[in-house]
Design a protein around this motif. Sequence first.
Motif, PDB file in Angstrom:
ATOM      1  N   ALA A  51      36.686  31.447 -20.987  1.00 32.48           N
ATOM      2  CA  ALA A  51      36.361  30.497 -22.054  1.00 32.48           C
ATOM      3  C   ALA A  51      36.570  29.055 -21.595  1.00 32.48           C
ATOM      4  O   ALA A  51      35.742  28.177 -21.859  1.00 32.48           O
ATOM      5  N   MET A  52      37.665  28.795 -20.887  1.00 30.59           N
ATOM      6  CA  MET A  52      37.936  27.431 -20.416  1.00 30.59           C
ATOM      7  C   MET A  52      36.909  26.986 -19.374  1.00 30.59           C
ATOM      8  O   MET A  52      36.452  25.838 -19.373  1.00 30.59           O
ATOM      9  N   ASN A  53      36.513  27.895 -18.483  1.00 28.49           N
ATOM     10  CA  ASN A  53      35.524  27.543 -17.463  1.00 28.49           C
ATOM     11  C   ASN A  53      34.153  27.264 -18.070  1.00 28.49           C
ATOM     12  O   ASN A  53      33.427  26.370 -17.620  1.00 28.49           O
ATOM     13  N   LEU A  54      33.779  28.029 -19.079  1.00 29.71           N
ATOM     14  CA  LEU A  54      32.518  27.773 -19.776  1.00 29.71           C
ATOM     15  C   LEU A  54      32.534  26.406 -20.448  1.00 29.71           C
ATOM     16  O   LEU A  54      31.524  25.691 -20.464  1.00 29.71           O
ATOM     17  N   GLN A  55      33.680  26.026 -20.986  1.00 29.85           N
ATOM     18  CA  GLN A  55      33.792  24.697 -21.579  1.00 29.85           C
ATOM     19  C   GLN A  55      33.653  23.595 -20.536  1.00 29.85           C
ATOM     20  O   GLN A  55      33.038  22.557 -20.788  1.00 29.85           O
ATOM     21  N   VAL A  56      34.230  23.831 -19.356  1.00 28.90           N
ATOM     22  CA  VAL A  56      34.095  22.855 -18.276  1.00 28.90           C
ATOM     23  C   VAL A  56      32.619  22.653 -17.934  1.00 28.90           C
ATOM     24  O   VAL A  56      32.142  21.521 -17.774  1.00 28.90           O
ATOM     25  N   ARG A  57      31.870  23.762 -17.831  1.00 26.63           N
ATOM     26  CA  ARG A  57      30.439  23.632 -17.510  1.00 26.63           C
ATOM     27  C   ARG A  57      29.690  22.907 -18.621  1.00 26.63           C
ATOM     28  O   ARG A  57      28.809  22.077 -18.343  1.00 26.63           O
ATOM     29  N   PHE A  58      30.052  23.179 -19.849  1.00 30.41           N
ATOM     30  CA  PHE A  58      29.396  22.484 -20.963  1.00 30.41           C
ATOM     31  C   PHE A  58      29.697  20.988 -20.918  1.00 30.41           C
ATOM     32  O   PHE A  58      28.811  20.149 -21.108  1.00 30.41           O
ATOM     33  N   GLN A  59      30.945  20.645 -20.654  1.00 24.05           N
ATOM     34  CA  GLN A  59      31.328  19.232 -20.620  1.00 24.05           C
ATOM     35  C   GLN A  59      30.671  18.496 -19.452  1.00 24.05           C
ATOM     36  O   GLN A  59      30.321  17.319 -19.570  1.00 24.05           O
ATOM     37  N   GLN A  60      30.473  19.193 -18.323  1.00 26.21           N
ATOM     38  CA  GLN A  60      29.882  18.559 -17.151  1.00 26.21           C
ATOM     39  C   GLN A  60      28.379  18.390 -17.294  1.00 26.21           C
ATOM     40  O   GLN A  60      27.821  17.366 -16.920  1.00 26.21           O
ATOM     41  N   GLN A  61      27.718  19.413 -17.856  1.00 24.73           N
ATOM     42  CA  GLN A  61      26.263  19.391 -17.891  1.00 24.73           C
ATOM     43  C   GLN A  61      25.704  19.043 -19.262  1.00 24.73           C
ATOM     44  O   GLN A  61      24.648  18.419 -19.364  1.00 24.73           O
ATOM     45  N   GLY A  62      26.424  19.457 -20.308  1.00 19.59           N
ATOM     46  CA  GLY A  62      26.007  19.123 -21.665  1.00 19.59           C
ATOM     47  C   GLY A  62      24.663  19.689 -22.061  1.00 19.59           C
ATOM     48  O   GLY A  62      24.059  19.243 -23.030  1.00 19.59           O
TER      49      GLY A  62
ATOM     50  N   SER B  91      24.985  27.138 -25.393  1.00 14.22           N
ATOM     51  CA  SER B  91      25.382  28.550 -25.403  1.00 14.22           C
ATOM     52  C   SER B  91      26.712  28.743 -24.694  1.00 14.22           C
ATOM     53  O   SER B  91      27.458  29.678 -25.011  1.00 14.22           O
ATOM     54  N   ASP B  92      27.024  27.879 -23.719  1.00 10.54           N
ATOM     55  CA  ASP B  92      28.326  27.959 -23.045  1.00 10.54           C
ATOM     56  C   ASP B  92      29.459  27.744 -24.041  1.00 10.54           C
ATOM     57  O   ASP B  92      30.454  28.465 -24.041  1.00 10.54           O
ATOM     58  N   LEU B  93      29.299  26.712 -24.876  1.00 12.97           N
ATOM     59  CA  LEU B  93      30.336  26.424 -25.858  1.00 12.97           C
ATOM     60  C   LEU B  93      30.431  27.540 -26.891  1.00 12.97           C
ATOM     61  O   LEU B  93      31.530  27.949 -27.272  1.00 12.97           O
TER      62      LEU B  93
ATOM     63  N   LEU C 263      34.513  34.089 -27.278  1.00 13.28           N
ATOM     64  CA  LEU C 263      35.566  34.789 -26.543  1.00 13.28           C
ATOM     65  C   LEU C 263      36.925  34.535 -27.181  1.00 13.28           C
ATOM     66  O   LEU C 263      37.718  35.465 -27.392  1.00 13.28           O
ATOM     67  N   PHE C 264      37.208  33.278 -27.479  1.00 10.70           N
ATOM     68  CA  PHE C 264      38.493  32.951 -28.107  1.00 10.70           C
ATOM     69  C   PHE C 264      38.661  33.683 -29.436  1.00 10.70           C
ATOM     70  O   PHE C 264      39.759  34.148 -29.773  1.00 10.70           O
ATOM     71  N   SER C 265      37.575  33.790 -30.190  1.00 10.09           N
ATOM     72  CA  SER C 265      37.680  34.406 -31.522  1.00 10.09           C
ATOM     73  C   SER C 265      38.074  35.880 -31.438  1.00 10.09           C
ATOM     74  O   SER C 265      38.564  36.445 -32.420  1.00 10.09           O
ATOM     75  N   GLU C 266      37.858  36.512 -30.279  1.00 13.16           N
ATOM     76  CA  GLU C 266      38.291  37.902 -30.119  1.00 13.16           C
ATOM     77  C   GLU C 266      39.806  38.037 -30.262  1.00 13.16           C
ATOM     78  O   GLU C 266      40.314  39.113 -30.595  1.00 13.16           O
ATOM     79  N   LEU C 267      40.532  36.944 -30.001  1.00 12.73           N
ATOM     80  CA  LEU C 267      41.990  36.988 -30.129  1.00 12.73           C
ATOM     81  C   LEU C 267      42.424  37.251 -31.563  1.00 12.73           C
ATOM     82  O   LEU C 267      43.489  37.831 -31.805  1.00 12.73           O
TER      83      LEU C 267
END
Length: 1063
Positions: free
Chosen positions: A514-525, A529-531, A537-541
């Motif tokens: 989840a954190m890595n997908l956020q990094v890609r979203f922040q870098q590429q914007g 779908s990444d966000l 994924l987090f909501s599964e918790l």
Amino acid sequence: MTDDVEQHRAALQECPLGHPGRYIALNNLANSLHGRFEQQGILSYLNESIEHRRDALALHPPGHSLRLLSLHNLAISLEYRFDGLGVLSDLDELIELHRDALTLQHGDVAALALRPPGHYDRSSSLNNLATSLTDRFQQQGLHRAALPLRPPGHYDRSILQDRFEQLGAMPDLVEAIEHHQAALMLRAAGHHHRHKSLNKKFIQQGAIELYQAALMLCPSGHPNHAIFEQQGSPPDLDDAIKLHRTALELRAPGHCDRPSSLNNLAASLTVGFMQLGILSNLDESIELYRAALVLCPPGHNLANSLQRRFEQRAALVLRPSGHSDRSTSLNSLANMLTMRFRHLGILSALDEAIELHRAALALCPDGHSNQPMCLNSLSISLQSRFKKLDIQSDLDESIELLRASLALCPPGHFHRVLSLDCLAQSLRDRFQQLGVTSDLDESIELNRAALDLCHPDHHYRASFLNDLSRGLIARFQHRGILPDLEESIGLCRAALALFPPGHSYQSASLSDLAMNLQVRFQQQGLLSSDLDEAFGLFSELSTVSHAISHDDLRAAKLWVASAEKVNHASALVAYQTTLRFLDFHVAVLSPSSHHLDVVRLATASLAMDAFSCSIRRGALTTAVELVEQGRAVFWTQLARFRTPLDDLSVSGDTGRSLAEEFEQLSFRFRNMFDASTGDRSPQIRQLTMQWDDVISRIRALPGFSRFLLPPMFSDLQKAAEAGPVIIVNVSQHSCDALIILSAQDPVHIPLDIARTEVSELSSEFQSLTERGGSSHDQLELQNIVGVLRKLWDRIVGPIVQALREIIQPGSRIWWCPTAEFTLLPLHAAGPYEKKSNNLSHFYISSYTPTLAALIHARQQSQDASVQHFVAIGQANPDRGKELQCVAPELKVVSQRVAPVVSFTSFEDSDATIQGAFDALSRNQWLHLACHGMPNRKQPFESSFAMHDGPLTIKDIIRSRLQNPEFAFLSACHTTVGDESSHDEAIHLAAAMQFAGFRSVIGSMWSVDDGVAHQIVSAFYDNLVDGSGRLDCTLAAVALHKALKTCRKKIPFEQQIVFIHIGA
């Protein structure tokens, strides 16, 4: 050993095919190679040993008298290799060898079956075969469960697909069950080997997991589904543990195999912990390991059989001091303690583990076969402590140890893969600490090397995938190399796919992805779908149902931070999930001050940020519930052992019985507060099990389903029955006040102040009052008043403006501050200008650490027929300067109180720790005049100074008082608590409130001994009226009036030092 191997090679050359001595030569060479492997860990030696054992077996066709021995030798070597590499083909061959052994002839008997039905040792063969089948089912089942998580095209899917198609896992499990049952039936009650069947690994691995996996893999319509329906309900792990206990009973003290049974029971309890998260299982397993360590005699042959069987499952191979393999035992026990730290964050467990690892390493001279393992284990524990405490020397030592280990593990060595991965982790940690790029590059290369050596079926593979991913994402964030980011995400997906849904170790991989997908979203914007995927994924918790670990809590906190960063809609659910995890995490801790560090780390600013999030989303009642749930967590846990049971007692015979049982357990828990885990942990564990059981039975009663669960707003609202309660919250996101009223929704007042400003204001005031108590300095007075004006303008003034529309002047109000607000005298705020009124002109202030504490204070049972008052004074403590005015102060109390209640007093040499306890147990009212000794680093050591030593908070917690009503604490700093966790409110006044006092007067800083008796005199003048009774609910009003009376007689800071807490 080298000479032995070469000698045996030469002997084999002298025995060509057909030579009568060839079998012995092959066997001797294989044994020497196997011994060299055990000593040096080089896998090629084990591989060569296996080949020679195959050749030896080929010399003994079916019917040969020595075939069984050859089968046995080859099976041992294959089991070693399977345990180390997890290669399924070795396990397949091992199973066939066990089948062969079950049907071969024995000795000179010419019958077809060596161990037919009725053979004296047929049960051993049945158990061996069943154990290997169980291993294969577990391997097959977990991989099949992972298959749907790897879609077509995934680079690991082909491996799983081949494995799935090779063999059906279900028949293995069915056959394993049948063989184990058959073996056990052959060893009926009273059989001298029955304990061996009871102790078999099939039971200890936890049949629950295997059955659940089987049923998951066999949906309705699957050809094997009916088989498992016929098997009935999943076997209960509790029953499996009972079988191990039965086996232990059959091996009474003095039995040569008792250490083995201790170890096996410990292993099954470990599985219970790892699979189901039952913490008491982990605690008991550690105790059993310690017991086995004492019992196992020098030279005991437990080493090979148990190490090989249980090494992957952290089971203990135990030896006493002086035993040649004691280092392995010490390491195994240390590994269990490290596991306890990782799940609960208890630092003392990690410290003990490090000491055990050091002792193990000291027993391994250069060249010892266990040296690489000992070096790795110590380094891993040092890594863990570095990550918690940030001690650079721990990290440096870890790297040094791992380089030494790697030097001892050349290519092909058994332990090389673990040394590579651990060194990579430490180098990555050092990069993050010091920013040395070469450390990160080396870390990534080491991670790649470790992953290359790791078989696709290896149980460490997910961990190695995650570690490489973390190195790559760190390098991407440092250098911006896009392929690093893409590869990191792919590795995270592969690691997550190795865990079936709901697996207890899934959260770390889930949060990494989840954190890595956020990094890609922040870098590429570009890819929203990444966000979306990240927060999916987090909501599964939020659906996690297994016991909560430290990793689960960490993952939930990452969800919170991520949601707040982008203002995601899931933020409030993230806070609710995290606080639910916090409840579970803290609930399993035993009652001990040593766990305060765990609570500090777990709570931090969580509750205050949750409050802010709820306010920002308009969920005011939720804000109250969440801030209440996440503050004063330690007191909340301890308060469970003092819960009023009036409603339960009158609910019927069952309720009355459960109330009595609950009270008895609560009393025993209080007495064990801070008990030494070394000598009382079995009792604590047993109490915990009884405690959980009685709570479950109470919740099953009508109307008690939420017994001891976090209260709802409708329950918390009762705190405002006697007047509004104002929660004043400070968060990094916003500062807010919420007025809680008894019959309407909360009222929100946004505060125009940032957290940094509140912190600065708090620090400024603390520095001004550090010298308080006797100062008349005009400049200092002006500075104090300046702080109080800021409090009025930015915080209290807007709240009073709202209150004036709700309640009448002169009413009582209760402040419930959070974080840095707990250090500020809200009750003394005001403009301090002519023709302007301060807060004290409008309302009478009290405080409460939480709403639940105030509700509890009002619910305390009262016996109006008896009122006993004791005054205790200590002017000459064993430490500290003499107090000049204690005697006059006690005299004033006596003059005011003695005419209306039963009154006693004692001081100086009579005011001992035990004397104070005895007095508290017999009196409901207390006046205490002495030194208050705060300890801001170890708050449970804060104390009142008695004649013979300190009366600490820990002592007060263990006390059992009879309907206490009121305590006036005429001492310094009695509301000063832990410097790093203000919201836990661990201070002397809170301890008295926890002990049961409904109403308490304490001090926020130093009290001037010369003027305290003036305030005390005025206070009791106002408290004692013409009714002839004392009422503790009038204490706040009496203090309010007393301070007005003394306003022109005493220094300003002494006019505002005392506060009222409670009802």
